[in-house]
Design a protein around this motif. Structure first.
Motif, PDB file in Angstrom:
ATOM      1  N   VAL A  33       0.826  -1.217   0.000  1.00  0.00           N
ATOM      2  CA  VAL A  33       0.000   0.000   0.000  1.00  0.00           C
ATOM      3  C   VAL A  33       0.857   1.262   0.000  1.00  0.00           C
ATOM      4  O   VAL A  33       0.344   2.362  -0.135  1.00  0.00           O
ATOM      5  CB  VAL A  33      -1.042   0.047   1.154  1.00  0.00           C
ATOM      6  N   GLU A  34       2.180   1.076   0.168  1.00  0.00           N
ATOM      7  CA  GLU A  34       3.057   2.249   0.044  1.00  0.00           C
ATOM      8  C   GLU A  34       3.918   2.126  -1.212  1.00  0.00           C
ATOM      9  O   GLU A  34       4.839   2.912  -1.403  1.00  0.00           O
ATOM     10  CB  GLU A  34       3.949   2.366   1.287  1.00  0.00           C
ATOM     11  N   ASP A  35       3.601   1.128  -2.038  1.00  0.00           N
ATOM     12  CA  ASP A  35       4.398   0.871  -3.230  1.00  0.00           C
ATOM     13  C   ASP A  35       3.723   1.571  -4.418  1.00  0.00           C
ATOM     14  O   ASP A  35       2.591   1.259  -4.779  1.00  0.00           O
ATOM     15  CB  ASP A  35       4.441  -0.663  -3.422  1.00  0.00           C
ATOM     16  N   ARG A  45      15.362  -1.014   6.061  1.00  0.00           N
ATOM     17  CA  ARG A  45      15.432   0.122   5.133  1.00  0.00           C
ATOM     18  C   ARG A  45      14.135   0.182   4.342  1.00  0.00           C
ATOM     19  O   ARG A  45      13.685  -0.826   3.793  1.00  0.00           O
ATOM     20  CB  ARG A  45      16.615  -0.090   4.169  1.00  0.00           C
ATOM     21  N   TYR A  46      13.526   1.351   4.297  1.00  0.00           N
ATOM     22  CA  TYR A  46      12.298   1.501   3.500  1.00  0.00           C
ATOM     23  C   TYR A  46      12.641   1.353   2.024  1.00  0.00           C
ATOM     24  O   TYR A  46      13.719   1.791   1.600  1.00  0.00           O
ATOM     25  CB  TYR A  46      11.658   2.870   3.741  1.00  0.00           C
ATOM     26  N   PRO A  47      11.731   0.762   1.250  1.00  0.00           N
ATOM     27  CA  PRO A  47      11.983   0.638  -0.191  1.00  0.00           C
ATOM     28  C   PRO A  47      12.301   2.026  -0.765  1.00  0.00           C
ATOM     29  O   PRO A  47      11.679   3.015  -0.371  1.00  0.00           O
ATOM     30  CB  PRO A  47      10.647   0.130  -0.753  1.00  0.00           C
ATOM     31  N   ASN A  48      13.262   2.073  -1.650  1.00  0.00           N
ATOM     32  CA  ASN A  48      13.692   3.320  -2.321  1.00  0.00           C
ATOM     33  C   ASN A  48      14.460   4.294  -1.425  1.00  0.00           C
ATOM     34  O   ASN A  48      14.803   5.376  -1.867  1.00  0.00           O
ATOM     35  CB  ASN A  48      12.506   4.079  -2.959  1.00  0.00           C
ATOM     36  N   ASN A  49      14.678   3.956  -0.153  1.00  0.00           N
ATOM     37  CA  ASN A  49      15.523   4.843   0.680  1.00  0.00           C
ATOM     38  C   ASN A  49      16.984   4.452   0.510  1.00  0.00           C
ATOM     39  O   ASN A  49      17.293   3.306   0.163  1.00  0.00           O
ATOM     40  CB  ASN A  49      15.126   4.722   2.149  1.00  0.00           C
ATOM     41  N   ASP A  50      17.893   5.432   0.758  1.00  0.00           N
ATOM     42  CA  ASP A  50      19.325   5.154   0.587  1.00  0.00           C
ATOM     43  C   ASP A  50      19.957   4.591   1.851  1.00  0.00           C
ATOM     44  O   ASP A  50      21.003   3.960   1.805  1.00  0.00           O
ATOM     45  CB  ASP A  50      20.079   6.453   0.235  1.00  0.00           C
ATOM     46  N   LEU A  74      13.748  11.228  19.614  1.00  0.00           N
ATOM     47  CA  LEU A  74      13.344  12.404  18.851  1.00  0.00           C
ATOM     48  C   LEU A  74      12.567  11.971  17.602  1.00  0.00           C
ATOM     49  O   LEU A  74      12.586  10.798  17.223  1.00  0.00           O
ATOM     50  CB  LEU A  74      14.584  13.202  18.437  1.00  0.00           C
ATOM     51  N   ASN A  75      11.930  12.934  16.972  1.00  0.00           N
ATOM     52  CA  ASN A  75      11.222  12.646  15.713  1.00  0.00           C
ATOM     53  C   ASN A  75      12.174  12.046  14.693  1.00  0.00           C
ATOM     54  O   ASN A  75      13.296  12.527  14.555  1.00  0.00           O
ATOM     55  CB  ASN A  75      10.663  13.944  15.119  1.00  0.00           C
ATOM     56  N   GLY A  76      11.719  11.039  13.998  1.00  0.00           N
ATOM     57  CA  GLY A  76      12.539  10.450  12.949  1.00  0.00           C
ATOM     58  C   GLY A  76      13.545   9.434  13.479  1.00  0.00           C
ATOM     59  O   GLY A  76      14.341   8.873  12.710  1.00  0.00           O
ATOM     60  N   ALA A  77      13.508   9.144  14.797  1.00  0.00           N
ATOM     61  CA  ALA A  77      14.483   8.195  15.369  1.00  0.00           C
ATOM     62  C   ALA A  77      14.197   6.767  14.901  1.00  0.00           C
ATOM     63  O   ALA A  77      15.087   5.923  14.906  1.00  0.00           O
ATOM     64  CB  ALA A  77      14.437   8.274  16.881  1.00  0.00           C
ATOM     65  N   GLY A  78      12.937   6.495  14.505  1.00  0.00           N
ATOM     66  CA  GLY A  78      12.605   5.147  14.033  1.00  0.00           C
ATOM     67  C   GLY A  78      11.624   4.419  14.934  1.00  0.00           C
ATOM     68  O   GLY A  78      11.451   3.201  14.815  1.00  0.00           O
ATOM     69  N   LYS A  79      10.966   5.156  15.826  1.00  0.00           N
ATOM     70  CA  LYS A  79      10.063   4.517  16.805  1.00  0.00           C
ATOM     71  C   LYS A  79       8.871   3.840  16.096  1.00  0.00           C
ATOM     72  O   LYS A  79       8.571   2.672  16.353  1.00  0.00           O
ATOM     73  CB  LYS A  79       9.537   5.568  17.807  1.00  0.00           C
ATOM     74  N   THR A  80       8.215   4.596  15.211  1.00  0.00           N
ATOM     75  CA  THR A  80       7.051   4.025  14.511  1.00  0.00           C
ATOM     76  C   THR A  80       7.472   2.839  13.655  1.00  0.00           C
ATOM     77  O   THR A  80       6.771   1.820  13.580  1.00  0.00           O
ATOM     78  CB  THR A  80       6.387   5.104  13.628  1.00  0.00           C
ATOM     79  N   THR A  81       8.645   2.958  13.044  1.00  0.00           N
ATOM     80  CA  THR A  81       9.140   1.872  12.199  1.00  0.00           C
ATOM     81  C   THR A  81       9.320   0.599  13.034  1.00  0.00           C
ATOM     82  O   THR A  81       8.983  -0.502  12.592  1.00  0.00           O
ATOM     83  CB  THR A  81      10.459   2.295  11.536  1.00  0.00           C
ATOM     84  N   LEU A  82       9.825   0.790  14.252  1.00  0.00           N
ATOM     85  CA  LEU A  82      10.030  -0.350  15.145  1.00  0.00           C
ATOM     86  C   LEU A  82       8.681  -1.044  15.418  1.00  0.00           C
ATOM     87  O   LEU A  82       8.576  -2.274  15.347  1.00  0.00           O
ATOM     88  CB  LEU A  82      10.646   0.152  16.462  1.00  0.00           C
ATOM     89  N   ILE A  83       7.661  -0.247  15.668  1.00  0.00           N
ATOM     90  CA  ILE A  83       6.319  -0.808  15.921  1.00  0.00           C
ATOM     91  C   ILE A  83       5.798  -1.524  14.678  1.00  0.00           C
ATOM     92  O   ILE A  83       5.170  -2.577  14.762  1.00  0.00           O
ATOM     93  CB  ILE A  83       5.346   0.339  16.312  1.00  0.00           C
ATOM     94  N   ARG A  84       6.098  -0.938  13.525  1.00  0.00           N
ATOM     95  CA  ARG A  84       5.635  -1.554  12.278  1.00  0.00           C
ATOM     96  C   ARG A  84       6.277  -2.927  12.067  1.00  0.00           C
ATOM     97  O   ARG A  84       5.666  -3.829  11.498  1.00  0.00           O
ATOM     98  CB  ARG A  84       5.981  -0.667  11.087  1.00  0.00           C
ATOM     99  N   LEU A  85       7.526  -3.061  12.503  1.00  0.00           N
ATOM    100  CA  LEU A  85       8.203  -4.356  12.340  1.00  0.00           C
ATOM    101  C   LEU A  85       7.649  -5.371  13.332  1.00  0.00           C
ATOM    102  O   LEU A  85       7.431  -6.537  12.989  1.00  0.00           O
ATOM    103  CB  LEU A  85       9.713  -4.198  12.546  1.00  0.00           C
TER     104      LEU A  85
HETATM  105  P1  ADP Z   1       9.620   8.285  14.563  1.00  0.00           P
HETATM  106  O1  ADP Z   1       8.408   7.459  14.806  1.00  0.00           O
HETATM  107  O2  ADP Z   1      10.682   8.054  15.573  1.00  0.00           O
HETATM  108  O3  ADP Z   1       9.312   9.735  14.419  1.00  0.00           O
HETATM  109  P2  ADP Z   1       9.676   6.966  12.006  1.00  0.00           P
HETATM  110  O4  ADP Z   1       9.844   5.525  12.305  1.00  0.00           O
HETATM  111  O5  ADP Z   1       8.320   7.446  11.666  1.00  0.00           O
HETATM  112  O6  ADP Z   1      10.289   7.832  13.206  1.00  0.00           O
HETATM  113  O7  ADP Z   1      10.635   7.364  10.795  1.00  0.00           O
HETATM  114  C1  ADP Z   1      12.018   7.085  10.814  1.00  0.00           C
HETATM  115  C2  ADP Z   1      12.614   7.446   9.458  1.00  0.00           C
HETATM  116  O8  ADP Z   1      12.079   6.629   8.452  1.00  0.00           O
HETATM  117  C3  ADP Z   1      12.336   8.892   9.056  1.00  0.00           C
HETATM  118  O9  ADP Z   1      13.521   9.440   8.536  1.00  0.00           O
HETATM  119  C4  ADP Z   1      11.322   8.783   7.959  1.00  0.00           C
HETATM  120  O10 ADP Z   1      11.532   9.741   6.980  1.00  0.00           O
HETATM  121  C5  ADP Z   1      11.561   7.394   7.386  1.00  0.00           C
HETATM  122  N1  ADP Z   1      10.274   6.822   6.954  1.00  0.00           N
HETATM  123  C6  ADP Z   1       9.197   6.625   7.727  1.00  0.00           C
HETATM  124  N2  ADP Z   1       8.193   6.057   7.014  1.00  0.00           N
HETATM  125  C7  ADP Z   1       8.662   5.905   5.752  1.00  0.00           C
HETATM  126  C8  ADP Z   1       8.119   5.368   4.551  1.00  0.00           C
HETATM  127  N3  ADP Z   1       6.888   4.868   4.497  1.00  0.00           N
HETATM  128  N4  ADP Z   1       8.902   5.375   3.440  1.00  0.00           N
HETATM  129  C9  ADP Z   1      10.140   5.863   3.477  1.00  0.00           C
HETATM  130  N5  ADP Z   1      10.707   6.371   4.574  1.00  0.00           N
HETATM  131  C10 ADP Z   1      10.007   6.403   5.725  1.00  0.00           C
END
Ligand code: ADP
Length: 607
Positions: free
Chosen positions: A121-123, A364-369, A391-402
């Motif tokens: 859904v993010e592709d 690593r998110y698809p298409n990110n470097d 802090l914002n962007g630390a990866g907290k939400t990503t951790l939950i997503r995994l």
């Molecule tokens: P936090 O929850 O700590 O604020 P996120 O996990 O939301 O951090 O995001 C961590 C990093 O991953 C950010 O730099 C963000 O830009 C990147 N990111 C988050 N979601 C996506 C996504 N769907 N696609 C590409 N990059 C993402």
């Protein structure tokens, strides 16, 4: 024009067979047979109609009695009336099943989108395909509905053509050849256009998406406030206007191609009919053809051309529909990264609680470097309450997503009671979780339905219990219809709009109602004021009682209620411990805590 040979994954016949299968799924299996029957009826009506005038002439020429003349005419007219009546009835009778078959596909498209592997859904590619698949089944395109009419046409044209060939075998072979040749030429031109359209479908979808985006934005209530405050109107309208102009330019480019095709059509039809008519007229003048046969041949030549073009046009349209159906099928075939069938059975929980472990996880998110998470090692014991701060962007939400299985790690593994979660059916795995995510998914439906996620759930005691835990009791009690109050105004005029904080509490109530063994809370109080936030924190222990939970918060003070706090920085766990131990060790957490404390105190003094 650069010719790009692009073919769909499935050919026209395979797509046609797929539609037959879909008609069975939609419980209208008779669609195919009735379409064929309608085609045969149309052919008979066509041929009888065409034969009528030559037959009348023949009766007159052969000097038959007026009684026989009248009898024959009445018979023919009677037959035509009956056949046309039956055909019209079939046409109306079939309209609803055709719609059902198409709407069945629309439902499946929506269903696939709502249950596909989350990364899809993010592709961008998947999203585009979904859009194209939807437009292939919407009211404008109708490929998936009109195909049945094309089957009918194909049957009608094929049978008629056969009959006309038989009638015209008495004429010179080159007349037939001329008719066939010019018709094939016209057909080839048509195909070029279809091909062009297919090759440019991505471009068209992108341009259309842009127009629709600005159209939606201009009506968006949330954006509406910013439009007024920031005077965004002319900026938004300029972009909207530009999107419309670009789309229009594309359409007019396509229309120019259509005009040329029509001109060529005209020239070819003049050539074909002109030569054939002159030849037959010559036979009559020379006395080699009676008037009735002259009329028959002229009518047949005209009709033959029509049937030839009809059959080839229908093939063209079928070809175009097939390409559209291809898109729908490609969408359905889109690769699922997660296991949705089979898999090993979920392990039993220890006292109803599960253990989660992340082993050397990088992501690593698809298409990110760069990686968002780096080599995370984390074990969450059964029933443990873990807080994740940073802090914002630390990866907290990503951790939950995994953890919740929305993404799989790029490296390493996520384990549930020691088993890699890839081994489970992902849908079963999701059942273990209750969650409050940052995006609210509230539908325009009643409060009760939004909490229970069923439209006929009747357990008001439990619903009130979770509403009270989420601190929404007073609000709901004051609403005119209580639990049956409708939220949102997109469908119902009398719907109620909730504030951001109230929506967040509603989502929290939903998460508590599900009562799953693992609770994930991603900034569950971000939209609440500090007092309401504090109230939720105090209830946190009772909410998470007996569950494994992961709690993301920007308010460090709120994490005191947790057994363990993880401080995430740039995708790495840099500190962990209890609130007191982290303060004592005087590291990054302590620094952040004091900065925040000062800020909140200032807010309290000035606020
Ligand atoms: P936090 O929850 O700590 O604020 P996120 O996990 O939301 O951090 O995001 C961590 C990093 O991953 C950010 O730099 C963000 O830009 C990147 N990111 C988050 N979601 C996506 C996504 N769907 N696609 C590409 N990059 C993402």
């Amino acid at each position: 024009m650069k010719r790009i040979k692009e073919k769909g994954k499935y050919n026209t016949f395979q797509n046609f067979m797929w539609m037959v299968k879909r008609s069975k799924i939609s419980r209208v299996p008779y669609l195919l047979w009735i379409s064929i029957l309608s085609g045969i009826l149309a052919c008979i009506i066509n041929v009888v109609g065409m034969l009528t005038t030559p037959m009348i002439l023949d009766l007159l020429e052969s000097g038959k009695s007026i009684a026989i003349f009248m009898q024959t005419i009445s018979l023919v007219i009677g037959l035509l009336i009956v056949l046309t009546g039956v055909k019209t009835y079939l046409h109306f009778y079939m309209s609803i099943p055709k719609i059902s078959c198409r709407t069945g596909i629309i439902e499946s498209i929506a269903e696939k989108f709502s249950i596909t592997s989350f990364p899809n859904v993010e592709d961008e590619k998947f999203l585009k395909l979904q859009e194209k698949a939807s437009s292939a089944s919407n009211n404008n395109s109708k490929a998936t509905e009109d195909i049945w009419n094309k089957i009918e046409d194909l049957v009608r044209y094929s049978f008629s053509l056969l009959i006309y060939f038989v009638i015209l075998t008495k004429l010179k072979w080159w007349i037939l050849l001329l008719i066939i040749g010019t018709s094939v030429l016209e057909h080839t031109i048509n195909r070029q256009i279809v091909q062009w359209q297919y090759n440019h479908r991505d471009e068209e979808a992108t341009l259309f998406k842009r127009v629709m985006y600005f159209w939606r934005q201009s009506k968006d209530v949330g954006l509406g406030k910013d439009i007024r405050i920031f005077g965004m109107k002319s900026w938004l309208m300029d972009m909207f206007d530009d999107a419309i102009r670009t789309y229009e330019a594309f359409i007019s480019k396509r229309e120019r191609k259509y005009i040329w095709m029509n001109v060529l059509d005209l020239i070819l039809s003049f050539l074909r009919n002109g030569v054939a008519y002159i030849y037959v007229a010559k036979l009559v003048v020379e006395g080699n053809l009676p008037a009735s046969l002259f009329v028959l041949y002229i009518a047949t030549i005209g009709n033959l051309t029509e049937q030839m073009l009809g059959i080839m046009d229908t093939c063209n349209t079928m070809n175009r529909y097939s390409m559209e159906i291809n898109v729908v099928r490609e969408y359905f075939d889109y690769k699922e990264q997660f296991r949705f069938e089979g898999g090993i059975k979920l392990p039993n929980a220890v006292d109803g609680k599960y253990e989660i472990e992340l082993k050397n996880v990088s992501f690593r998110y698809p298409n990110n470097d760069t990686d968002t998470l780096h080599n995370i090692n984390l074990r969450i014991a059964p029933g443990e309450k873990v807080a994740v701060v940073g802090l914002n962007g630390a990866g907290k939400t990503t951790l939950i997503r995994l953890i919740s299985g929305f993404y799989d790690p790029t490296e390493g593994e996520v384990l549930l009671n020691g088993i890699n979660i890839k081994e489970f059916n992902r849908r079963e795995y999701y059942r273990l979780f209750s969650a409050v995510f940052q995006e609210f998914s509230i539908l325009d439906a009643t409060i009760n339905d939004n909490i229970t996620l069923e439209d006929d759930a009747t357990n008001p005691e439990r619903v009130w219990e979770v509403i009270s835990k989420a601190g929404l009791e007073v609000k709901v009690k004051n609403l005119p219809d209580g639990l049956n109050t409708i939220i949102g105004k997109k469908i119902y005029e009398n719907g109620v709009l909730l504030s951001g904080g109230e929506e967040q509490r509603l989502i929290l109530a939903r998460a508590l109602y599900k009562d799953a063994p693992i609770l994930l809370l991603d900034e569950p109080t971000a939209a609440l004021d500090p007092i309401a936030e504090n109230d939720i924190y105090h209830k946190y222990n009772s909410m998470t009682n007996g569950k494994t939970s992961v709690f993301i918060s920007h308010r460090l003070a709120s994490t005191r209620f947790c057994d363990r706090i993880l401080l995430l920085d740039k995708g790495r766990i840099i500190e962990e411990g209890t609130h007191d131990s982290l303060i004592l060790s005087d590291g990054e957490y302590a620094k952040l805590f004091y900065v925040q404390k000062k800020y909140y105190q200032k807010e309290a003094i000035h606020g």
